[in-house]
Design a protein around this motif. Structure first.
Motif, PDB file in Angstrom:
ATOM      1  N   ARG A  96       5.591   5.047  -1.282  1.00 63.23           N
ATOM      2  CA  ARG A  96       4.327   4.301  -1.252  1.00 63.23           C
ATOM      3  C   ARG A  96       3.311   5.107  -0.435  1.00 63.23           C
ATOM      4  NH1 ARG A  96       2.569  -1.582   1.339  1.00 63.23           N
ATOM      5  NH2 ARG A  96       0.451  -1.515   0.478  1.00 63.23           N
ATOM      6  N   THR A 113      -2.967   8.032  -3.517  1.00 64.94           N
ATOM      7  CA  THR A 113      -1.646   8.557  -3.859  1.00 64.94           C
ATOM      8  C   THR A 113      -1.680  10.080  -3.938  1.00 64.94           C
ATOM      9  OG1 THR A 113      -1.993   8.363  -6.266  1.00 64.94           O
ATOM     10  CG2 THR A 113      -1.081   6.459  -5.126  1.00 64.94           C
ATOM     11  N   GLU A 142      -1.843   0.540  -9.114  1.00 63.22           N
ATOM     12  CA  GLU A 142      -1.546  -0.789  -8.590  1.00 63.22           C
ATOM     13  C   GLU A 142      -2.042  -1.852  -9.565  1.00 63.22           C
ATOM     14  OE1 GLU A 142       0.181  -3.023  -7.188  1.00 63.22           O
ATOM     15  OE2 GLU A 142       0.017  -2.287  -5.124  1.00 63.22           O
ATOM     16  N   HIS A 194       2.236   2.903  -5.551  1.00 61.53           N
ATOM     17  CA  HIS A 194       1.792   1.698  -4.849  1.00 61.53           C
ATOM     18  C   HIS A 194       2.945   0.700  -4.746  1.00 61.53           C
ATOM     19  CE1 HIS A 194      -2.312   3.216  -5.650  1.00 61.53           C
ATOM     20  NE2 HIS A 194      -1.769   3.600  -6.806  1.00 61.53           N
ATOM     21  N   ALA A 195       2.779  -0.283  -3.889  1.00 62.74           N
ATOM     22  CA  ALA A 195       3.839  -1.278  -3.696  1.00 62.74           C
ATOM     23  C   ALA A 195       4.181  -1.975  -5.004  1.00 62.74           C
ATOM     24  CB  ALA A 195       3.411  -2.296  -2.643  1.00 62.74           C
ATOM     25  N   THR A 202       4.098   0.976   3.550  1.00 64.32           N
ATOM     26  CA  THR A 202       3.401   2.246   3.364  1.00 64.32           C
ATOM     27  C   THR A 202       4.267   3.382   3.919  1.00 64.32           C
ATOM     28  OG1 THR A 202       2.218   1.850   5.444  1.00 64.32           O
ATOM     29  CG2 THR A 202       1.065   1.288   3.407  1.00 64.32           C
TER      30      THR A 202
END
Length: 203
Positions: free
Chosen positions: A12, A61, A86, A152-153, A178
């Motif tokens: 992440r 990213t 995301e 991303h998460a 993160t």
């Protein structure tokens, strides 16, 4: 009997600059805080030096991938996929969850957060479909290789759902920090159905 093992190293991105708890960032293209050099170095030490590097098309990213590679002292060329972005929260992006509570919009969302679609956005369930289609493309194109994915998460939750055969609702239970690392392996073996293994999540 031949076996192709493709290892996905999911990272992440670094924290969004001036990150505010409860703020909905979604697909907004925001900068990130790369000051935690110790954590970047720790990630670099765990990642393979020969790998395909993949990011979303959002700059946080790409910048995180570059910062990790600099610690690894490995020149990289990243492949950016919009499918790995995301979740798109549409008109809710830049608002806080408190803002939505005051406007009465969040009540329906919390009843079914996986399937409700924010105005002009997409649901988490739809996001899972696009991410998983991209993951399938990657493990077919780069079968047997290491793939470092800085994303991303929500993206990582979708990838875990694919590997574990989870519903979007179940995938939302994962906490993804993160600058965390999650490692997933995909196996192709002659005469058998494809399979997955989880080596670690959020470490």
């Amino acid at each position: 009997m031949s076996v192709a093992v493709t290892t996905f190293w999911w990272v992440r991105h670094a924290p969004v600059k001036a990150m505010m708890p409860g703020r909905i960032y979604g697909q907004r293209d925001l900068g990130c805080n790369l000051k935690d050099v110790d954590r970047l170095k720790a990630l670099a030490d765990q990642l393979p030096t020969e790998a395909v590097w993949v990011t979303s098309t959002l700059s946080r990213t790409k910048k995180t991938a570059k910062a990790i590679a600099e610690q690894q002292k490995t020149p990289i060329k990243t492949l950016a996929y919009k499918e790995l972005m995301e979740q798109n929260f549409g008109l809710w992006q830049s608002k806080t969850w408190d803002d939505l509570e005051e406007e009465g919009e969040a009540e329906a969302f919390w009843v079914d957060p996986a399937n409700l679609t924010p105005p002009d956005g997409e649901s988490f369930a739809l996001m899972c479909k696009r991410v998983q289609k991209c993951v399938t493309h990657l493990h077919k194109k780069y079968a047997g290789q290491h793939i470092i994915c800085v994303a991303h998460a929500g993206t990582i939750r979708a990838a875990l759902a694919q590997a574990l055969d989870l519903s979007p609702e179940q995938a939302l239970r994962f906490k993804i920090d993160t600058l965390s690392l999650s490692r997933i392996q995909h196996f192709v073996q002659d005469g058998r159905a494809d399979s997955w293994a989880i080596d670690g999540i959020n470490f």
